[in-house]
Design a protein around this motif. Structure first.
Motif, PDB file in Angstrom:
ATOM      1  N   MET A   1       0.851  -1.180   0.000  1.00  0.00           N
ATOM      2  CA  MET A   1       0.000   0.000   0.000  1.00  0.00           C
ATOM      3  C   MET A   1       0.891   1.235   0.000  1.00  0.00           C
ATOM      4  SD  MET A   1      -2.839   1.269   2.799  1.00  0.00           S
ATOM      5  CE  MET A   1      -4.057   0.033   2.456  1.00  0.00           C
ATOM      6  N   LYS A   2       0.559   2.187  -0.836  1.00  0.00           N
ATOM      7  CA  LYS A   2       1.312   3.429  -0.886  1.00  0.00           C
ATOM      8  C   LYS A   2       1.078   4.228   0.387  1.00  0.00           C
ATOM      9  CE  LYS A   2       1.054   4.015  -5.857  1.00  0.00           C
ATOM     10  NZ  LYS A   2       0.575   4.898  -6.924  1.00  0.00           N
ATOM     11  N   LEU A   3       2.063   5.049   0.743  1.00  0.00           N
ATOM     12  CA  LEU A   3       1.957   5.867   1.948  1.00  0.00           C
ATOM     13  C   LEU A   3       0.728   6.757   1.906  1.00  0.00           C
ATOM     14  CD1 LEU A   3       3.038   6.962   4.613  1.00  0.00           C
ATOM     15  CD2 LEU A   3       4.443   8.544   3.297  1.00  0.00           C
ATOM     16  N   LEU A   4       0.506   7.423   0.782  1.00  0.00           N
ATOM     17  CA  LEU A   4      -0.652   8.310   0.684  1.00  0.00           C
ATOM     18  C   LEU A   4      -1.959   7.533   0.825  1.00  0.00           C
ATOM     19  CD1 LEU A   4      -1.382  11.263   0.365  1.00  0.00           C
ATOM     20  CD2 LEU A   4      -1.479  10.912  -2.094  1.00  0.00           C
ATOM     21  N   ASP A   5      -2.014   6.327   0.276  1.00  0.00           N
ATOM     22  CA  ASP A   5      -3.210   5.483   0.424  1.00  0.00           C
ATOM     23  C   ASP A   5      -3.450   5.152   1.892  1.00  0.00           C
ATOM     24  OD1 ASP A   5      -3.586   5.465  -2.325  1.00  0.00           O
ATOM     25  OD2 ASP A   5      -2.539   3.551  -2.592  1.00  0.00           O
ATOM     26  N   ALA A   6      -2.369   4.840   2.603  1.00  0.00           N
ATOM     27  CA  ALA A   6      -2.492   4.517   4.029  1.00  0.00           C
ATOM     28  C   ALA A   6      -2.982   5.722   4.817  1.00  0.00           C
ATOM     29  CB  ALA A   6      -1.146   4.028   4.569  1.00  0.00           C
ATOM     30  N   ILE A   7      -2.480   6.894   4.470  1.00  0.00           N
ATOM     31  CA  ILE A   7      -2.917   8.105   5.166  1.00  0.00           C
ATOM     32  C   ILE A   7      -4.382   8.383   4.853  1.00  0.00           C
ATOM     33  CG2 ILE A   7      -2.595  10.613   5.271  1.00  0.00           C
ATOM     34  CD1 ILE A   7       0.423  10.058   4.807  1.00  0.00           C
ATOM     35  N   GLN A   8      -4.776   8.240   3.579  1.00  0.00           N
ATOM     36  CA  GLN A   8      -6.161   8.487   3.190  1.00  0.00           C
ATOM     37  C   GLN A   8      -7.119   7.496   3.842  1.00  0.00           C
ATOM     38  OE1 GLN A   8      -5.391   8.536  -1.096  1.00  0.00           O
ATOM     39  NE2 GLN A   8      -6.367  10.546  -1.158  1.00  0.00           N
ATOM     40  N   ALA A   9      -6.656   6.291   4.122  1.00  0.00           N
ATOM     41  CA  ALA A   9      -7.506   5.273   4.728  1.00  0.00           C
ATOM     42  C   ALA A   9      -7.891   5.618   6.163  1.00  0.00           C
ATOM     43  CB  ALA A   9      -6.803   3.917   4.688  1.00  0.00           C
ATOM     44  N   ASN A  10      -7.129   6.470   6.807  1.00  0.00           N
ATOM     45  CA  ASN A  10      -7.410   6.874   8.183  1.00  0.00           C
ATOM     46  C   ASN A  10      -8.360   8.066   8.158  1.00  0.00           C
ATOM     47  OD1 ASN A  10      -7.464   7.789  10.783  1.00  0.00           O
ATOM     48  ND2 ASN A  10      -5.266   7.590  11.122  1.00  0.00           N
ATOM     49  N   SER A  11      -9.649   7.804   8.215  1.00  0.00           N
ATOM     50  CA  SER A  11     -10.644   8.869   8.099  1.00  0.00           C
ATOM     51  C   SER A  11     -10.671   9.814   9.296  1.00  0.00           C
ATOM     52  CB  SER A  11     -12.032   8.261   7.899  1.00  0.00           C
ATOM     53  OG  SER A  11     -12.381   7.476   9.023  1.00  0.00           O
ATOM     54  N   GLU A  12     -10.051   9.431  10.386  1.00  0.00           N
ATOM     55  CA  GLU A  12     -10.030  10.280  11.585  1.00  0.00           C
ATOM     56  C   GLU A  12      -8.807  11.195  11.642  1.00  0.00           C
ATOM     57  OE1 GLU A  12     -12.620  10.356  13.737  1.00  0.00           O
ATOM     58  OE2 GLU A  12     -13.509   8.978  12.279  1.00  0.00           O
ATOM     59  N   LEU A  13      -7.881  11.014  10.730  1.00  0.00           N
ATOM     60  CA  LEU A  13      -6.630  11.765  10.760  1.00  0.00           C
ATOM     61  C   LEU A  13      -6.862  13.237  10.465  1.00  0.00           C
ATOM     62  CD1 LEU A  13      -3.526  11.624  10.990  1.00  0.00           C
ATOM     63  CD2 LEU A  13      -3.479  11.235   8.528  1.00  0.00           C
ATOM     64  N   GLU A  14      -6.335  14.093  11.349  1.00  0.00           N
ATOM     65  CA  GLU A  14      -6.385  15.535  11.147  1.00  0.00           C
ATOM     66  C   GLU A  14      -4.960  16.074  11.207  1.00  0.00           C
ATOM     67  OE1 GLU A  14     -10.592  17.123  12.880  1.00  0.00           O
ATOM     68  OE2 GLU A  14      -8.928  17.000  14.273  1.00  0.00           O
ATOM     69  N   PHE A  15      -4.712  17.114  10.418  1.00  0.00           N
ATOM     70  CA  PHE A  15      -3.441  17.810  10.439  1.00  0.00           C
ATOM     71  C   PHE A  15      -3.664  19.127  11.156  1.00  0.00           C
ATOM     72  CE2 PHE A  15      -3.409  14.975   6.872  1.00  0.00           C
ATOM     73  CZ  PHE A  15      -2.143  14.439   6.887  1.00  0.00           C
ATOM     74  N   LEU A  16      -2.761  19.460  12.063  1.00  0.00           N
ATOM     75  CA  LEU A  16      -2.886  20.686  12.846  1.00  0.00           C
ATOM     76  C   LEU A  16      -1.776  21.640  12.457  1.00  0.00           C
ATOM     77  CD1 LEU A  16      -4.110  22.313  15.229  1.00  0.00           C
ATOM     78  CD2 LEU A  16      -2.455  21.138  16.692  1.00  0.00           C
ATOM     79  N   ASP A  17      -2.157  22.841  12.030  1.00  0.00           N
ATOM     80  CA  ASP A  17      -1.190  23.891  11.751  1.00  0.00           C
ATOM     81  C   ASP A  17      -0.830  24.519  13.092  1.00  0.00           C
ATOM     82  OD1 ASP A  17       0.142  26.278  11.120  1.00  0.00           O
ATOM     83  OD2 ASP A  17      -0.916  26.431   9.206  1.00  0.00           O
ATOM     84  N   ALA A  18       0.384  24.293  13.539  1.00  0.00           N
ATOM     85  CA  ALA A  18       0.801  24.737  14.866  1.00  0.00           C
ATOM     86  C   ALA A  18       0.792  26.259  14.998  1.00  0.00           C
ATOM     87  CB  ALA A  18       2.192  24.195  15.195  1.00  0.00           C
ATOM     88  N   SER A  19       0.994  26.973  13.902  1.00  0.00           N
ATOM     89  CA  SER A  19       1.039  28.433  14.004  1.00  0.00           C
ATOM     90  C   SER A  19      -0.350  29.058  14.065  1.00  0.00           C
ATOM     91  CB  SER A  19       1.832  29.038  12.841  1.00  0.00           C
ATOM     92  OG  SER A  19       1.201  28.739  11.615  1.00  0.00           O
ATOM     93  N   THR A  20      -1.339  28.438  13.429  1.00  0.00           N
ATOM     94  CA  THR A  20      -2.689  29.013  13.408  1.00  0.00           C
ATOM     95  C   THR A  20      -3.694  28.208  14.224  1.00  0.00           C
ATOM     96  OG1 THR A  20      -3.367  27.768  11.445  1.00  0.00           O
ATOM     97  CG2 THR A  20      -2.305  29.938  11.081  1.00  0.00           C
ATOM     98  N   GLN A  21      -3.308  27.007  14.622  1.00  0.00           N
ATOM     99  CA  GLN A  21      -4.182  26.069  15.333  1.00  0.00           C
ATOM    100  C   GLN A  21      -5.345  25.595  14.462  1.00  0.00           C
ATOM    101  OE1 GLN A  21      -3.265  24.793  18.406  1.00  0.00           O
ATOM    102  NE2 GLN A  21      -1.458  25.947  17.826  1.00  0.00           N
ATOM    103  N   ARG A  22      -5.254  25.792  13.142  1.00  0.00           N
ATOM    104  CA  ARG A  22      -6.296  25.338  12.226  1.00  0.00           C
ATOM    105  C   ARG A  22      -6.105  23.863  11.917  1.00  0.00           C
ATOM    106  NH1 ARG A  22      -6.046  27.380   6.500  1.00  0.00           N
ATOM    107  NH2 ARG A  22      -6.032  25.226   5.847  1.00  0.00           N
ATOM    108  N   LYS A  23      -7.201  23.104  11.959  1.00  0.00           N
ATOM    109  CA  LYS A  23      -7.162  21.675  11.652  1.00  0.00           C
ATOM    110  C   LYS A  23      -7.664  21.452  10.232  1.00  0.00           C
ATOM    111  CE  LYS A  23      -7.948  20.200  16.390  1.00  0.00           C
ATOM    112  NZ  LYS A  23      -8.831  19.479  17.310  1.00  0.00           N
ATOM    113  N   SER A  24      -7.074  20.476   9.566  1.00  0.00           N
ATOM    114  CA  SER A  24      -7.491  20.113   8.207  1.00  0.00           C
ATOM    115  C   SER A  24      -7.440  18.602   8.065  1.00  0.00           C
ATOM    116  CB  SER A  24      -6.550  20.725   7.165  1.00  0.00           C
ATOM    117  OG  SER A  24      -6.555  22.115   7.221  1.00  0.00           O
ATOM    118  N   ARG A  25      -8.304  18.078   7.211  1.00  0.00           N
ATOM    119  CA  ARG A  25      -8.264  16.664   6.845  1.00  0.00           C
ATOM    120  C   ARG A  25      -7.641  16.563   5.457  1.00  0.00           C
ATOM    121  NH1 ARG A  25     -10.979  13.362  10.346  1.00  0.00           N
ATOM    122  NH2 ARG A  25     -12.488  14.370  11.686  1.00  0.00           N
TER     123      ARG A  25
END
Length: 104
Positions: A1-25
């Motif tokens: 499985m490709k890394l990006l596929d593995a990341i996309q498979a995790n539907s709960e995964l959020e990325f946090l911008d430490a400088s703005t505290q904004r979350k993104s999927r």
């Protein structure tokens, strides 16, 4: 499985911008770079900092299968010009330059 596929498979995964505290999927991040779609896989030079936009750029180009070369956005202008002249990337992502001759 490709890394990006593995990341996309995790539907709960959020990325946090430490400088703005904004979350993104991941789908939100990928949508920012959807316009770079190209049937032919190309070389992309990405000059990046540690921001959320940098993460979005990496995932956006990788999701479309492009070959990605990652560089620090603080590289000297002469070194950037030398690398670009030698390797002739199809895409250049560099937020520190308003325009790059020969690129949109």
């Amino acid at each position: 499985m490709k890394l990006l596929d593995a990341i996309q498979a995790n539907s709960e995964l959020e990325f946090l911008d430490a400088s703005t505290q904004r979350k993104s999927r991941l789908p939100e991040l990928l949508a920012r770079y959807a316009p770079i779609a190209n049937d032919t896989k190309r070389l992309a030079f990405l000059y990046l900092d540690g921001s959320m936009d940098a993460i979005a750029a990496i995932f956006g180009f990788l999701a479309q299968g492009h070959a990605v070369a990652l560089f620090n956005d603080r590289l000297a202008a002469g070194l950037k010009a030398s690398l670009e002249g030698n390797y002739k990337p199809f895409f250049i992502h560099d937020k520190k330059r308003a325009a790059i001759d020969g690129y949109q």
